[in-house]
Write a protein that holds these residues in place. Structure first.
Motif, short mmCIF file in Angstrom:
data_model
loop_
_atom_site.label_atom_id
_atom_site.label_comp_id
_atom_site.label_asym_id
_atom_site.label_seq_id
_atom_site.Cartn_x
_atom_site.Cartn_y
_atom_site.Cartn_z
N LYS A 174 0.86 -1.18 0.00
CA LYS A 174 0.00 0.00 0.00
C LYS A 174 0.89 1.23 0.00
O LYS A 174 1.79 1.35 0.84
N LEU B 188 1.38 4.98 0.80
CA LEU B 188 0.79 5.92 1.74
C LEU B 188 1.55 7.24 1.72
O LEU B 188 2.76 7.26 1.53
N THR B 189 0.83 8.32 1.96
CA THR B 189 1.50 9.60 2.19
C THR B 189 2.08 9.55 3.60
O THR B 189 1.70 8.70 4.42
N GLU C 86 1.47 11.53 5.99
CA GLU C 86 0.35 11.76 6.93
C GLU C 86 -0.46 10.49 7.14
O GLU C 86 -0.84 10.14 8.26
N GLN C 87 -0.72 9.75 6.05
CA GLN C 87 -1.48 8.50 6.17
C GLN C 87 -0.71 7.46 6.97
O GLN C 87 -1.30 6.74 7.78
N GLN D 274 -1.03 8.28 10.59
CA GLN D 274 -2.37 7.91 11.09
C GLN D 274 -2.41 6.41 11.39
O GLN D 274 -2.93 6.00 12.43
N LEU D 275 -1.87 5.59 10.49
CA LEU D 275 -1.84 4.14 10.69
C LEU D 275 -1.06 3.79 11.95
O LEU D 275 -1.52 3.00 12.79
N PHE E 236 -5.81 1.76 9.46
CA PHE E 236 -5.92 2.71 8.34
C PHE E 236 -7.26 2.46 7.67
O PHE E 236 -7.56 1.34 7.24
N ALA F 46 -7.37 5.90 2.02
CA ALA F 46 -7.09 7.19 1.39
C ALA F 46 -8.39 7.68 0.74
O ALA F 46 -9.35 6.90 0.61
N ASP G 127 -11.04 -2.22 7.02
CA ASP G 127 -9.96 -1.33 7.43
C ASP G 127 -8.67 -2.14 7.45
O ASP G 127 -8.69 -3.36 7.62
#
Length: 116
Positions: free
Chosen positions: A10, A12-13, A15-16, A19-20, A26, A29, A91
């Protein structure tokens, strides 16, 4: 690439990814939320996904996803170019992410995948 693969990836940015790591889960997006599932790529598909959907973006990371942890939530479906892609209809828990790393490329511009 086939539906019997047990690892996917995956993108991810930063920021993402934070968050994870902070939430332990997660939820997706914006494109995942819009489509109703979390988009993943196989090892052979990551390069194309990065180049097509994340061109010019910085602070990107690749999360290794252990598909065996997700069980029946993973569906292999036809997507770009008629290829089967792993989609997660749930999720993504941190327990299914054994490794992650910033996006790196070798001298030829090929993505270097993190290893679990």
């Amino acid at each position: 690439m086939s539906a019997d693969e047990t690892v996917a990836y995956k993108i991810l940015t930063g920021e993402q990814l934070q968050q994870l790591l902070a939430a332990g889960i997660f939820t997706g997006a914006p494109v995942d939320l819009a489509d109703g599932y979390i988009h993943l790529s196989t090892a052979g598909q990551v390069q194309g996904t990065l180049d097509k959907h994340f061109a010019g973006q910085d602070d990107l990371h690749i999360a290794v996803v252990d598909l065996t942890v997700l069980g029946d939530a993973v569906k292999w479906e036809v997507s770009r170019g008629g290829a089967l892609f792993p989609h997660v209809y749930a999720d993504l828990p941190l327990t299914a992410v054994p490794a992650h790393a910033p996006v790196e490329r070798n001298a030829d511009g090929q993505v270097i995948l993190p290893h679990p």
